[in-house]
Design an enzyme around this catalytic site. Sequence first.
Site, PDB file in Angstrom:
ATOM      1  N   CYS A 222      -9.694  46.747  47.467  1.00 55.31           N
ATOM      2  CA  CYS A 222      -8.907  45.286  48.900  1.00 55.31           C
ATOM      3  C   CYS A 222      -7.091  45.425  48.638  1.00 55.31           C
ATOM      4  CB  CYS A 222      -9.267  44.374  48.716  1.00 55.31           C
ATOM      5  SG  CYS A 222     -10.768  44.194  49.093  1.00 55.31           S
TER       6      CYS A 222
ATOM      7  N   ARG B 135      -0.282  44.758  53.386  1.00 57.03           N
ATOM      8  CA  ARG B 135       1.282  44.414  54.594  1.00 57.03           C
ATOM      9  C   ARG B 135       2.179  44.657  54.191  1.00 57.03           C
ATOM     10  NH1 ARG B 135      -2.293  38.789  54.680  1.00 57.03           N
ATOM     11  NH2 ARG B 135      -3.572  39.208  56.635  1.00 57.03           N
TER      12      ARG B 135
ATOM     13  N   ARG C 152       0.792  28.823  51.809  1.00 61.93           N
ATOM     14  CA  ARG C 152       1.237  29.889  52.830  1.00 61.93           C
ATOM     15  C   ARG C 152       1.773  29.577  53.521  1.00 61.93           C
ATOM     16  NH1 ARG C 152      -1.765  35.519  51.450  1.00 61.93           N
ATOM     17  NH2 ARG C 152      -2.520  34.906  49.724  1.00 61.93           N
TER      18      ARG C 152
ATOM     19  N   LYS D  22     -13.924  41.285  53.998  1.00 59.61           N
ATOM     20  CA  LYS D  22     -13.510  42.349  53.390  1.00 59.61           C
ATOM     21  C   LYS D  22     -13.082  41.655  51.998  1.00 59.61           C
ATOM     22  CE  LYS D  22      -9.689  39.011  54.747  1.00 59.61           C
ATOM     23  NZ  LYS D  22      -8.934  39.150  53.414  1.00 59.61           N
TER      24      LYS D  22
END
Length: 330
Positions: free
Chosen positions: A244, A135, A158, A86
Site C-alpha cells: 500500500c 499521491r 488533515r 485498500k
Amino acid sequence: MTVTDRRTLRIGTRRSLLATTQSEHVAALVRDKLDVDTVLVEITTDGDRTQAAGTPLQGSATGVFVGALREALLNDQVDLAVHSLKDLPTYPEPGIALAAVPPREDPRDVVVARDGLTLGELPVGSKVGTGSPRRAAQLHALGLGLDVVSIRGNVDTRIGKVRAGEVDAVVLARAGLARIGRLDEVTEVLDPLQMLPAPGQGALAIECRADDDLLELLAALDDPSTHAAVLAERTALATLEGGCSAPIGALAEVAEGEDGPELWLRATVLSDDGALALRRSGSAPLTDRAAAAHLGAQLAQELLDEGADQLRSAPNPQDSTAGSTEVHHA
C-alpha cells in the site's frame, strides 16, 4: 447454519468515525439482505494506536489497520469484520476469507484547499499534505511546483491542518468524505488521468472465518462488478509487489462491450519523486473472476518487463525518461 441460528451478528470495526460509518453501512446491508440483527464491536488496531500517538508508520503500511480485526475474528470475538479494501494485504491470511465486496463508492481522490482553490490555482511553493507515497509521487509528476509534505491523522486532523494554515491543501479519498457527509469541503475532484487511486480505493471488504457457514450467506452482499474490478487492481498490485505504501496506482472499471461486459484496467508505477513513470492500460472480456485476475497480473508483468521495479529507487532521473504505453488484450 441458517441466518436465524444467530440472533445477532457481531461486526468488528475500527473505532474511527469513518470506520464505524462504513461498518454501519455494512450492518444495514446485513439487516436488509439477511434479516438478522447486528451489533458493532469496536477494536483498536496497531495502526490506530500509532496514529493516535503521532508516530510515523514503520516501513509498509500494508495491513497495519487490519491485523487486530482479523485476530478478533479468529478468536471468535466478532463474526465478521469490515475494512477499507485498500488496507488489506494482497496475500491470503490463513483462516480468513473475503466474503463480500459491496458496491463501490467513487474511487477518485479529491483536494480540500484553502480559499476554495484547485491544485492548478495554488501558487508555486504551496504546501500540499498527504500521507500517501502514491499521491505524493503523482503530485510531483504534475509539475505544479507544489511543496508536498507528509501528514498523518484522520479526516478531521488533515482538514484541520488546512483550516489552521499549516498546509494550503490536502489530498484525500472522495469515498471517505462521501461516507461521513463532508463532500461540501471538497474544492476539486481529481481526474484519474491526473491521479490514479490506490488499488481497491472506495471499496469495502467484508471478511469472516474461512470455515464459517456465514461465508456462503454473506455472498448476498457481494457486488460482482465491484469485486471483479478490485480483484484486477489488487492482482496487479500483488504482482508488482508494491504494497500500500508504494507509488502504485490502479483503477479498473466494468463496461458493456459488443460481446458482453469488459473490464478496463489502468495502472501506473512511479519513482518516489514522480520524475519517472510507467503507465499501462488494458482490457479483457469479463467472463469470470479468473479473467479479472489474469488481466491484472498480465498488465503488471508488462510494467515489470519495462522496469517498473527499478523506478522506486531511480538514482538519477535526468538519465532516464518516463515511459507511457497503452495495450489492449483480447
